[in-house]
Design a protein around this motif. Structure first.
Motif, PDB file in Angstrom:
ATOM      1  N   TRP A 127      80.460  69.544  19.838  1.00 48.48           N
ATOM      2  CA  TRP A 127      80.336  69.213  18.504  1.00 48.48           C
ATOM      3  C   TRP A 127      80.065  67.704  18.529  1.00 48.48           C
ATOM      4  O   TRP A 127      79.167  67.266  17.923  1.00 48.48           O
ATOM      5  N   GLN A 131      76.970  65.768  17.594  1.00 48.59           N
ATOM      6  CA  GLN A 131      77.078  64.691  16.629  1.00 48.59           C
ATOM      7  C   GLN A 131      76.717  63.337  17.048  1.00 48.59           C
ATOM      8  O   GLN A 131      75.935  62.536  16.039  1.00 48.59           O
ATOM      9  N   PHE A 171      81.744  77.797  14.370  1.00 48.98           N
ATOM     10  CA  PHE A 171      81.557  77.958  12.993  1.00 48.98           C
ATOM     11  C   PHE A 171      82.956  77.326  12.195  1.00 48.98           C
ATOM     12  O   PHE A 171      82.656  76.911  11.136  1.00 48.98           O
ATOM     13  N   SER A 174      81.945  73.572  12.072  1.00 51.42           N
ATOM     14  CA  SER A 174      81.114  73.251  11.070  1.00 51.42           C
ATOM     15  C   SER A 174      81.763  73.324   9.736  1.00 51.42           C
ATOM     16  O   SER A 174      81.014  72.697   8.500  1.00 51.42           O
ATOM     17  N   ARG A 175      82.907  73.913   9.288  1.00 52.61           N
ATOM     18  CA  ARG A 175      83.563  73.867   8.121  1.00 52.61           C
ATOM     19  C   ARG A 175      84.430  72.677   8.176  1.00 52.61           C
ATOM     20  O   ARG A 175      85.121  72.185   6.884  1.00 52.61           O
ATOM     21  N   LYS A 177      83.928  69.101   7.050  1.00 49.13           N
ATOM     22  CA  LYS A 177      82.958  68.366   6.880  1.00 49.13           C
ATOM     23  C   LYS A 177      83.383  66.877   6.143  1.00 49.13           C
ATOM     24  O   LYS A 177      84.478  66.840   5.630  1.00 49.13           O
ATOM     25  N   GLU A 185      75.781  65.447   9.811  1.00 54.88           N
ATOM     26  CA  GLU A 185      76.488  66.885   9.761  1.00 54.88           C
ATOM     27  C   GLU A 185      75.870  68.001   9.572  1.00 54.88           C
ATOM     28  O   GLU A 185      75.551  69.170   9.984  1.00 54.88           O
ATOM     29  N   HIS A 186      74.854  68.012   8.344  1.00 51.53           N
ATOM     30  CA  HIS A 186      74.020  68.890   7.981  1.00 51.53           C
ATOM     31  C   HIS A 186      73.026  69.578   8.939  1.00 51.53           C
ATOM     32  O   HIS A 186      72.862  70.674   9.436  1.00 51.53           O
ATOM     33  N   ARG A 189      75.019  71.278  11.575  1.00 49.84           N
ATOM     34  CA  ARG A 189      75.710  72.683  11.237  1.00 49.84           C
ATOM     35  C   ARG A 189      74.417  73.547  11.219  1.00 49.84           C
ATOM     36  O   ARG A 189      74.384  74.923  11.311  1.00 49.84           O
ATOM     37  N   ASP A 304      74.125  75.970   3.724  1.00 46.74           N
ATOM     38  CA  ASP A 304      74.959  74.772   4.099  1.00 46.74           C
ATOM     39  C   ASP A 304      74.648  73.605   3.056  1.00 46.74           C
ATOM     40  O   ASP A 304      75.845  73.157   2.765  1.00 46.74           O
ATOM     41  N   SER A 308      78.334  72.400   0.857  1.00 46.06           N
ATOM     42  CA  SER A 308      78.707  70.999   1.215  1.00 46.06           C
ATOM     43  C   SER A 308      78.929  70.144  -0.006  1.00 46.06           C
ATOM     44  O   SER A 308      78.355  70.243  -0.781  1.00 46.06           O
TER      45      SER A 308
END
Length: 435
Positions: A127, A131, A171, A174-175, A177, A185-186, A189, A304, A308
Motif C-alpha cells: 500500500w 501510494q 480492504f 483501503s478503509r 483514509k 488515495e481514491h 483504493r 469509494d 470517503s
C-alpha cells in the motif's frame, strides 16, 4: 433466457478444418451450431459471429474471426459480456455445460492462501509503495514532466499478489483514509477494489493487472482540474461542473501519450462516468457502447467516492452507498455487476467496526457472499468494553455456545479502537490497548 442455442440453417454435416488449438477432428462429420456464450467461456477454435456491441466499438481487426490467440480473447473479455459463436456441436456443448457454474461464480468468497494477520504486513508495505507511486505521478503532472506510466504495472502486480493471498488485508488498508489526500488515495483504493472485483467475477489472472491499471489511472485527469474547483467546499456552478466533467477527457489525453499502454485503460479513463441510460459524460454513450471494464470501474469508483470523507463533506456509511448502487442498477450501473459487487463487499465491508448482540466489539475480517449478515469477525473487546486477546469467530459457523450476531456498525475509533492502530499492531506484532 440469457443463453439461446440454435442450429445454423440449413443444418450441415460438412467436415470442419482443425483449429490451431485442435478443437475439431477434420475426419469426423460434425454439425455447426451457434450459441451465445459469456466471453469468459470462449475457447480457441470458436468462430466469433456476433458481439453484444457493434464491431466498431471493439478494437479487433476483423468483423467475424476464429478465436486463436490470447490477445483476441483478452480484448473480448475487456469490452464484451457475451458473443454469438459458431463451432462444433460437441465443443459448444462442453461450454454450455459450464454456464451454470459460471453464473454461480460470485456465490463463493474470494479464496485465501494466507490469513489476514499473515498478509497485513505485506499489504501495508505494498500500500505504501503504491501510494508513493501515485504521489510521484501527481508531482510529475503538476510540474509538467513526462510520465512513465509503465512503472505502474510492477506496482499493481504486487497489489494483485496481495489481493490473491487475502483480499481483506488490502480492504482493511483501503478503509484508512485521509481527507486531505482524497484524489491520490481514491485512485489507489479503486485499483485495489477493481482487482478484487475482477477476480470475484472470475476473470483470469492475466486480466487482473490490467484491471488494476484501469482503476489506478482512471481519475488521472483530475490532476488537470483547477484546485479551486476540485476541492470547492460548496456546490459547483454549471460552468464549474462542466470543467470538472472534462477530467475524463484530460485523463484520456494524458494516457494517449504512452502508446505502450493497453487501449482499455484509456477507454476506462474516458468512459467511467458514462451511464447505461445514456445520460453520462463525456459522450453520452448508449448502453451497448460502454465497455465491460468501464462498467466495472464505474461501480467501484462510485462506491469509494460516496464512502470517503472529502474536504467539503463527510462520506456516507457503506450500507447507504450500497443502497444507492442498488437503486441505480440498470439505469446508471450494470445491474448484474452491482449485485455481484454487493455480494463481494457485504453489508459490513472488511475493516468495519461493529458491536455484537453480546455487547462485544469486533472488526469485520471477511464476508461471505451468500451470508451477508454473518461475516468472519475479530473480537477485540468484551461486553464490558474491556480489551481481550483477539479471537476470530465465523458468524456463519458459530460454536454451540456462541450465537453471536451484529447489532450495528460503529464509527472508527469507537471505544478507543482504531483500524489504523490495529493494522500497526499486526504489522509490528505489538498490541496497544485502548485507555
Amino acid at each position: 433466457m440469457w443463453f439461446r442455442r440454435k442450429t445454423s440453417k440449413p443444418p450441415s454435416r460438412k467436415p470442419i478444418a482443425r483449429s490451431q488449438a485442435g478443437l475439431y477432428d477434420p475426419d469426423a462429420q460434425t454439425r455447426v451450431d451457434r450459441v451465445r456464450l459469456p466471453v469468459d467461456l470462449l475457447t480457441y477454435g470458436m468462430r466469433i459471429v456476433k458481439l453484444d456491441r457493434p464491431w466498431t466499438e471493439v478494437p479487433v481487426l476483423f468483423q467475424g474471426f476464429t478465436l486463436d490467440n490470447d490477445h483476441q480473447a483478452r480484448i473480448l473479455r475487456q469490452y464484451c459480456e457475451w458473443a454469438l459463436v459458431e463451432g462444433d456441436e460437441h465443443v459448444l456443448a462442453e461450454a454450455l455445460a459450464r454456464v451454470t457454474s459460471h453464473k454461480q461464480r460470485t456465490a463463493n468468497p474470494l479464496p485465501e492462501t494466507r490469513s489476514l494477520a499473515e498478509e497485513i504486513p505485506r499489504a501495508n508495505r505494498v500500500w505504501g509503495k503504491t501510494q508513493a507511486f501515485v504521489e510521484q505521478i501527481t508531482l510529475a503532472i503538476e510540474q509538467g514532466n513526462d510520465l512513465n506510466l509503465q512503472d505502474a504495472r510492477p506496482v499493481i502486480r504486487e497489489c494483485v499478489e496481495s489481493v490473491k493471498a487475502n483480499a481483506s488485508a488490502m480492504f482493511w488498508m483501503s478503509r484508512i483514509k485521509s481527507r486531505d489526500a482524497y484524489t491520490a488515495e481514491h485512485c489507489l483504493r479503486v485499483a485495489i477494489f477493481t482487482v478484487a472485483f475482477a477476480r470475484f467475477l472470475g476473470l483470469p489472472e492475466e486480466d487482473l493487472e490490467t484491471a488494476g491499471m484501469c482503476g489506478l489511472l482512471h481519475d488521472l485527469g483530475k490532476l488537470k482540474v483547477p484546485d479551486e474547483i476540485l476541492n470547492k467546499p460548496g456546490a459547483l456552478s454549471p460552468a464549474e461542473y462542466a470543467i470538472m466533467q472534462q477530467h475524463t477527457t484530460f485523463g484520456y489525453e494524458l494516457l494517449k501519450s504512452d502508446p505502450n499502454l493497453d487501449p482499455i485503460i484509456g477507454d476506462v479513463t474516458r468512459h467511467h462516468h458514462e451511464r447505461l441510460d445514456g445520460r453520462g459524460y463525456p459522450q453520452q454513450l448508449e448502453e451497448w457502447q460502454i465497455s465491460r471494464f468501464a462498467r466495472l470501474v464505474s461501480i467501484v469508483d462510485a462506491f469509494d467516492a460516496m464512502t470517503s470523507d472529502r474536504c467539503y463533506r463527510d462520506g456516507i456509511p457503506a450500507s447507504d452507498a450500497i443502497r444507492v448502487l442498488y437503486r441505480n442498477r440498470g439505469r446508471q450501473f450494470d445491474a448484474d455487476m452491482v449485485e455481484a459487487f454487493i455480494r463481494m463487499v457485504g453489508i459490513y465491508p472488511p475493516g468495519t467496526l461493529v458491536e455484537l448482540n453480546s455487547g462485544e466489539v469486533a472488526l469485520i475480517v471477511a464476508v461471505h457472499p451468500g451470508k451477508k449478515l454473518k461475516p468472519r469477525i475479530e473480537i477485540l473487546m468484551d461486553a464490558n468494553k474491556k480489551p481481550v486477546t483477539p479471537r476470530i469467530v465465523d458468524l456463519a459457523n458459530p460454536t454451540a455456545d456462541e450465537q453471536l450476531a451484529i447489532n450495528h456498525p460503529l464509527p472508527d475509533g469507537a471505544f478507543g479502537i482504531s483500524l489504523e492502530n490495529r493494522v500497526q499492531q499486526l504489522v509490528t506484532g505489538h498490541r496497544v490497548y485502548p485507555s
